[in-house]
Design a protein around this motif. Structure first.
Motif, PDB file in Angstrom:
ATOM      1  N   GLU A  81     -79.771 138.353  13.691  1.00  0.00           N
ATOM      2  CA  GLU A  81     -80.495 137.110  13.414  1.00  0.00           C
ATOM      3  C   GLU A  81     -81.947 137.260  13.858  1.00  0.00           C
ATOM      4  O   GLU A  81     -82.238 137.967  14.821  1.00  0.00           O
ATOM      5  N   ASP A 132     -85.259 134.729  14.740  1.00  0.00           N
ATOM      6  CA  ASP A 132     -85.778 133.379  14.949  1.00  0.00           C
ATOM      7  C   ASP A 132     -87.285 133.486  15.134  1.00  0.00           C
ATOM      8  O   ASP A 132     -87.786 133.707  16.238  1.00  0.00           O
ATOM      9  N   ASN A 133     -88.020 133.367  14.018  1.00  0.00           N
ATOM     10  CA  ASN A 133     -89.482 133.527  14.069  1.00  0.00           C
ATOM     11  C   ASN A 133     -90.163 132.445  14.890  1.00  0.00           C
ATOM     12  O   ASN A 133     -91.183 132.691  15.517  1.00  0.00           O
ATOM     13  N   GLU A 134     -89.628 131.226  14.870  1.00  0.00           N
ATOM     14  CA  GLU A 134     -90.257 130.127  15.614  1.00  0.00           C
ATOM     15  C   GLU A 134     -90.230 130.371  17.115  1.00  0.00           C
ATOM     16  O   GLU A 134     -91.180 130.076  17.819  1.00  0.00           O
ATOM     17  N   ARG A 135     -89.122 130.893  17.610  1.00  0.00           N
ATOM     18  CA  ARG A 135     -88.993 131.153  19.046  1.00  0.00           C
ATOM     19  C   ARG A 135     -89.390 132.576  19.413  1.00  0.00           C
ATOM     20  O   ARG A 135     -89.490 132.914  20.587  1.00  0.00           O
ATOM     21  N   LYS A 171     -87.587 135.351  18.779  1.00  0.00           N
ATOM     22  CA  LYS A 171     -86.415 136.021  19.350  1.00  0.00           C
ATOM     23  C   LYS A 171     -85.575 136.685  18.267  1.00  0.00           C
ATOM     24  O   LYS A 171     -85.555 136.264  17.117  1.00  0.00           O
ATOM     25  N   LYS A 200     -81.499 138.385  17.662  1.00  0.00           N
ATOM     26  CA  LYS A 200     -80.146 138.568  18.169  1.00  0.00           C
ATOM     27  C   LYS A 200     -79.685 139.929  17.668  1.00  0.00           C
ATOM     28  O   LYS A 200     -79.669 140.191  16.468  1.00  0.00           O
ATOM     29  N   GLU A 223     -79.631 138.631  23.041  1.00  0.00           N
ATOM     30  CA  GLU A 223     -80.810 137.943  22.519  1.00  0.00           C
ATOM     31  C   GLU A 223     -82.035 138.421  23.277  1.00  0.00           C
ATOM     32  O   GLU A 223     -82.064 138.407  24.504  1.00  0.00           O
TER      33      GLU A 223
END
Length: 194
Positions: free
Chosen positions: A162, A164-167, A169, A171, A184
């Motif tokens: 996964e 998560d561009n906004e955070r 991060k 996975k 993560e």
């Protein structure tokens, strides 16, 4: 983005891309803005360098830097053409005479302005008063194998599950003692494998 863009919507003129000597973008922009503040009566309104924030890790330290989206180019909002579609000589020579300017992009005799959609896409965060989140210097893809370079799992490799561009991060699935374990991590804690 760059702080020299007016956050209030000014509809005068059209945006043109100006080709500059590489590394002289700031000088060219500053010269144009300084001449405008000195009261030069030309239909030139604004000069802008499109930038973005980028995060990277150097020598173990996470750094956020500003990177030019289009090195060697700046945007200038101006009325280059008069009502009859002819080039306004004052505006043309005002920009062309700035030291470091190589020319207009989009044709030597009749430069093409940027479309409204192109301008909106690049100016949207500035107009909304947003501060764009820093992007990683390297873009990752799901399924890609990366090496962990910081933290408890340093030097382990894992497959990205996964993003998560906004955070900022990722996975990963990392094999620890023969078992796949989800981990993560932040973007800067991993690097592409060669």
């Amino acid at each position: 983005m760059n702080d020299s863009v007016n956050t209030e919507r000014d509809n005068r003129g059209q945006w043109f891309v100006i080709h500059t000597l590489s590394g002289h973008e700031n000088k060219v922009r500053d010269t144009i803005l300084r001449q405008l503040q000195n009261g030069d009566q030309v239909p030139v309104y604004e000069a802008f360098i499109p930038t973005e924030k980028v995060t990277e890790v150097r020598q173990g330290t996470k750094r956020t830097t500003t990177r030019k989206l289009f090195p060697g180019y700046i945007w200038v909002r101006m009325d280059l053409y008069d009502d009859l579609g002819m080039i306004d000589e004052r505006a043309w020579y005002f920009v062309r005479s700035v030291q470091g300017v190589l020319g207009f992009l989009g044709g030597t005799n009749k430069p093409t302005p940027l479309s409204d959609a192109e301008v909106e896409d690049l100016l949207r965060p500035v107009q909304a008063g947003e501060t764009a989140a820093a992007r990683p210097k390297v873009e990752f893809e799901i399924g890609e194998t990366v090496r962990i370079k910081d933290g408890a799992f340093e030097n382990f490799e894992g497959s990205i599950q996964e993003i998560d561009n906004e955070r900022g991060k990722l996975k990963l699935m990392v094999s620890i003692f023969g078992r796949s374990t989800p981990v993560e991590l932040e973007f800067w804690q991993v690097e592409r494998t060669v």
